[in-house]
Scaffold this motif. Structure first.
Motif, PDB file in Angstrom:
ATOM      1  N   ALA A 119      36.872  93.577  32.987  1.00  0.00           N
ATOM      2  CA  ALA A 119      36.897  94.956  33.488  1.00  0.00           C
ATOM      3  C   ALA A 119      37.192  94.983  34.972  1.00  0.00           C
ATOM      4  CB  ALA A 119      35.567  95.638  33.205  1.00  0.00           C
ATOM      5  N   LEU A 120      37.904  95.986  35.379  1.00  0.00           N
ATOM      6  CA  LEU A 120      38.259  96.228  36.772  1.00  0.00           C
ATOM      7  C   LEU A 120      38.014  97.715  37.022  1.00  0.00           C
ATOM      8  CD1 LEU A 120      41.426  94.830  38.405  1.00  0.00           C
ATOM      9  CD2 LEU A 120      40.838  97.204  38.759  1.00  0.00           C
ATOM     10  N   ALA A 121      37.445  98.060  38.174  1.00  0.00           N
ATOM     11  CA  ALA A 121      37.132  99.459  38.448  1.00  0.00           C
ATOM     12  C   ALA A 121      37.842  99.954  39.696  1.00  0.00           C
ATOM     13  CB  ALA A 121      35.629  99.637  38.602  1.00  0.00           C
ATOM     14  N   VAL A 122      38.217 101.222  39.650  1.00  0.00           N
ATOM     15  CA  VAL A 122      38.841 101.903  40.784  1.00  0.00           C
ATOM     16  C   VAL A 122      37.983 103.125  41.078  1.00  0.00           C
ATOM     17  CG1 VAL A 122      40.894 103.141  41.566  1.00  0.00           C
ATOM     18  CG2 VAL A 122      41.140 101.084  40.166  1.00  0.00           C
ATOM     19  N   GLY A 123      37.693 103.333  42.359  1.00  0.00           N
ATOM     20  CA  GLY A 123      36.872 104.468  42.740  1.00  0.00           C
ATOM     21  C   GLY A 123      37.495 105.276  43.852  1.00  0.00           C
ATOM     22  N   ARG A 124      36.977 106.487  44.018  1.00  0.00           N
ATOM     23  CA  ARG A 124      37.377 107.350  45.131  1.00  0.00           C
ATOM     24  C   ARG A 124      36.100 107.728  45.868  1.00  0.00           C
ATOM     25  NH1 ARG A 124      40.696 113.055  44.805  1.00  0.00           N
ATOM     26  NH2 ARG A 124      39.445 113.252  42.935  1.00  0.00           N
ATOM     27  N   LEU A 125      36.087 107.467  47.172  1.00  0.00           N
ATOM     28  CA  LEU A 125      34.915 107.718  47.993  1.00  0.00           C
ATOM     29  C   LEU A 125      34.620 109.204  48.138  1.00  0.00           C
ATOM     30  CD1 LEU A 125      35.641 105.194  50.879  1.00  0.00           C
ATOM     31  CD2 LEU A 125      33.932 104.937  49.060  1.00  0.00           C
ATOM     32  N   ALA A 126      33.338 109.541  48.127  1.00  0.00           N
ATOM     33  CA  ALA A 126      32.924 110.913  48.405  1.00  0.00           C
ATOM     34  C   ALA A 126      33.137 111.213  49.886  1.00  0.00           C
ATOM     35  CB  ALA A 126      31.458 111.103  48.015  1.00  0.00           C
ATOM     36  N   ASP A 127      32.866 110.222  50.741  1.00  0.00           N
ATOM     37  CA  ASP A 127      33.074 110.341  52.187  1.00  0.00           C
ATOM     38  C   ASP A 127      33.980 109.191  52.618  1.00  0.00           C
ATOM     39  OD1 ASP A 127      33.016 110.371  54.961  1.00  0.00           O
ATOM     40  OD2 ASP A 127      30.824 110.304  55.115  1.00  0.00           O
ATOM     41  N   PRO A 128      35.243 109.466  52.913  1.00  0.00           N
ATOM     42  CA  PRO A 128      36.191 108.390  53.256  1.00  0.00           C
ATOM     43  C   PRO A 128      35.797 107.558  54.482  1.00  0.00           C
ATOM     44  CG  PRO A 128      37.369 110.433  52.812  1.00  0.00           C
ATOM     45  CD  PRO A 128      35.903 110.779  52.849  1.00  0.00           C
ATOM     46  N   THR A 129      34.850 108.035  55.276  1.00  0.00           N
ATOM     47  CA  THR A 129      34.420 107.276  56.457  1.00  0.00           C
ATOM     48  C   THR A 129      33.232 106.371  56.161  1.00  0.00           C
ATOM     49  OG1 THR A 129      32.914 109.023  57.228  1.00  0.00           O
ATOM     50  CG2 THR A 129      35.224 109.134  57.970  1.00  0.00           C
ATOM     51  N   ALA A 130      32.710 106.397  54.927  1.00  0.00           N
ATOM     52  CA  ALA A 130      31.508 105.632  54.595  1.00  0.00           C
ATOM     53  C   ALA A 130      31.711 104.793  53.340  1.00  0.00           C
ATOM     54  CB  ALA A 130      30.326 106.582  54.415  1.00  0.00           C
ATOM     55  N   ALA A 131      32.494 103.715  53.446  1.00  0.00           N
ATOM     56  CA  ALA A 131      32.717 102.822  52.304  1.00  0.00           C
ATOM     57  C   ALA A 131      31.523 101.885  52.147  1.00  0.00           C
ATOM     58  CB  ALA A 131      33.993 102.025  52.503  1.00  0.00           C
ATOM     59  N   PRO A 132      30.950 101.813  50.954  1.00  0.00           N
ATOM     60  CA  PRO A 132      29.806 100.927  50.728  1.00  0.00           C
ATOM     61  C   PRO A 132      30.255  99.485  50.528  1.00  0.00           C
ATOM     62  CG  PRO A 132      30.410 101.981  48.682  1.00  0.00           C
ATOM     63  CD  PRO A 132      31.322 102.548  49.763  1.00  0.00           C
ATOM     64  N   PRO A 133      29.320  98.543  50.623  1.00  0.00           N
ATOM     65  CA  PRO A 133      29.653  97.171  50.233  1.00  0.00           C
ATOM     66  C   PRO A 133      30.090  97.189  48.764  1.00  0.00           C
ATOM     67  CG  PRO A 133      27.461  97.287  51.233  1.00  0.00           C
ATOM     68  CD  PRO A 133      27.933  98.692  51.041  1.00  0.00           C
ATOM     69  N   GLY A 134      31.082  96.388  48.424  1.00  0.00           N
ATOM     70  CA  GLY A 134      31.575  96.373  47.054  1.00  0.00           C
ATOM     71  C   GLY A 134      32.749  97.301  46.829  1.00  0.00           C
ATOM     72  N   PHE A 135      33.283  97.905  47.914  1.00  0.00           N
ATOM     73  CA  PHE A 135      34.440  98.784  47.813  1.00  0.00           C
ATOM     74  C   PHE A 135      35.524  98.242  48.735  1.00  0.00           C
ATOM     75  CE2 PHE A 135      37.094 102.325  49.197  1.00  0.00           C
ATOM     76  CZ  PHE A 135      37.344 102.992  48.018  1.00  0.00           C
ATOM     77  N   ARG A 136      36.733  98.018  48.163  1.00  0.00           N
ATOM     78  CA  ARG A 136      37.878  97.569  48.971  1.00  0.00           C
ATOM     79  C   ARG A 136      38.952  98.635  48.879  1.00  0.00           C
ATOM     80  NH1 ARG A 136      42.771  95.390  47.882  1.00  0.00           N
ATOM     81  NH2 ARG A 136      42.282  94.906  45.729  1.00  0.00           N
ATOM     82  N   ALA A 137      39.229  99.255  50.017  1.00  0.00           N
ATOM     83  CA  ALA A 137      40.204 100.341  50.052  1.00  0.00           C
ATOM     84  C   ALA A 137      41.591  99.847  49.665  1.00  0.00           C
ATOM     85  CB  ALA A 137      40.244 100.963  51.443  1.00  0.00           C
ATOM     86  N   VAL A 138      42.282 100.658  48.889  1.00  0.00           N
ATOM     87  CA  VAL A 138      43.659 100.392  48.499  1.00  0.00           C
ATOM     88  C   VAL A 138      44.577 101.347  49.259  1.00  0.00           C
ATOM     89  CG1 VAL A 138      45.318 100.501  46.595  1.00  0.00           C
ATOM     90  CG2 VAL A 138      43.071  99.496  46.226  1.00  0.00           C
ATOM     91  N   LEU A 139      44.200 102.613  49.244  1.00  0.00           N
ATOM     92  CA  LEU A 139      44.959 103.635  49.944  1.00  0.00           C
ATOM     93  C   LEU A 139      44.000 104.764  50.298  1.00  0.00           C
ATOM     94  CD1 LEU A 139      47.756 104.590  50.942  1.00  0.00           C
ATOM     95  CD2 LEU A 139      48.013 105.753  48.765  1.00  0.00           C
ATOM     96  N   GLY A 140      43.588 104.812  51.553  1.00  0.00           N
ATOM     97  CA  GLY A 140      42.668 105.847  51.997  1.00  0.00           C
ATOM     98  C   GLY A 140      41.343 105.780  51.273  1.00  0.00           C
ATOM     99  N   GLU A 141      40.994 106.863  50.600  1.00  0.00           N
ATOM    100  CA  GLU A 141      39.701 106.978  49.938  1.00  0.00           C
ATOM    101  C   GLU A 141      39.654 106.321  48.560  1.00  0.00           C
ATOM    102  OE1 GLU A 141      40.096 111.458  48.145  1.00  0.00           O
ATOM    103  OE2 GLU A 141      40.446 111.139  50.284  1.00  0.00           O
ATOM    104  N   VAL A 142      40.766 105.807  48.069  1.00  0.00           N
ATOM    105  CA  VAL A 142      40.844 105.159  46.754  1.00  0.00           C
ATOM    106  C   VAL A 142      40.830 103.646  46.948  1.00  0.00           C
ATOM    107  CG1 VAL A 142      42.248 104.851  44.672  1.00  0.00           C
ATOM    108  CG2 VAL A 142      42.105 107.105  45.759  1.00  0.00           C
ATOM    109  N   GLY A 143      40.035 102.962  46.118  1.00  0.00           N
ATOM    110  CA  GLY A 143      39.970 101.515  46.241  1.00  0.00           C
ATOM    111  C   GLY A 143      39.386 100.850  45.012  1.00  0.00           C
TER     112      GLY A 143
END
Length: 185
Positions: free
Chosen positions: A77-101
């Motif tokens: 499994a692989l997951a893609v997420g969109r941040l609620a706050d683009p300025t606050a990426a949590p550990p475990g999130f690698r941005a791909v394009l802006g708020e999506v990662g």
């Protein structure tokens, strides 16, 4: 578009006959000299995320099902997420394009899930070796177009391919209404 990069969409052209990708929309997650990796964002499965990944099911966007990300490593499994706050990426999130990662599914759900506006989980992925995707684009198998943050998280993906093509400039938008077999038109 000629330059391939993460965040772009690949939209299968009618010339692409591989059943793994017929009518597919692929979000590119990583592109480098060694190849490319992405996920098919318009192929939901009937399997609930919660049935396979427990707590991640509560964080998944509607529909809360696994999507068929591609023919490679379908048992993973692989997951893609969109941040609620683009300025606050949590550990475990690698941005791909802006708020999506890309989301690390080994990270704590409580920490990562709370920071996400949307989450989609994919069984498998689409992968290309060095130069392979570029060759497929050159032969006319893929339209390469810009993505929008919500593309990977639509609840109903049946019209995604058409909608992505329709918003493109010029003649490419016409492809949105092309019949499966133009000879029957």
């Amino acid at each position: 578009m000629s330059e391939l990069s993460a965040g772009l969409l690949l939209v299968a052209t009618p010339e692409l006959l591989d059943p793994n990708f017929a009518d597919a929309v692929v979000l590119l997650l990583d592109v480098d000299a060694d190849g490319a990796l992405g996920v098919v964002v318009n192929r939901p499965s009937p399997v609930l995320v919660g049935d396979v990944l427990g707590e991640w099911g509560e964080a998944a966007s509607e529909p809360e099902v696994l999507f068929r990300g591609g023919p490679v490593s379908t048992e993973g499994a692989l997951a893609v997420g969109r941040l609620a706050d683009p300025t606050a990426a949590p550990p475990g999130f690698r941005a791909v394009l802006g708020e999506v990662g890309v989301v690390d599914l080994d990270a704590p759900v409580a920490v990562v899930g709370a920071a996400l506006r949307d989450l989609r989980v994919f069984a498998g992925y689409a992968g290309w070796g060095a130069g392979q995707l570029e060759a497929e684009v050159e032969e006319g198998s893929w339209y390469v177009v810009p993505g929008e943050p919500g593309d990977a998280f639509r609840a109903d993906t049946r019209a995604l391919r058409r909608d992505v093509l329709r918003r493109q400039p010029g003649e490419l938008a016409w492809q949105a209404t092309r019949p499966a077999d133009p000879a029957l038109n």
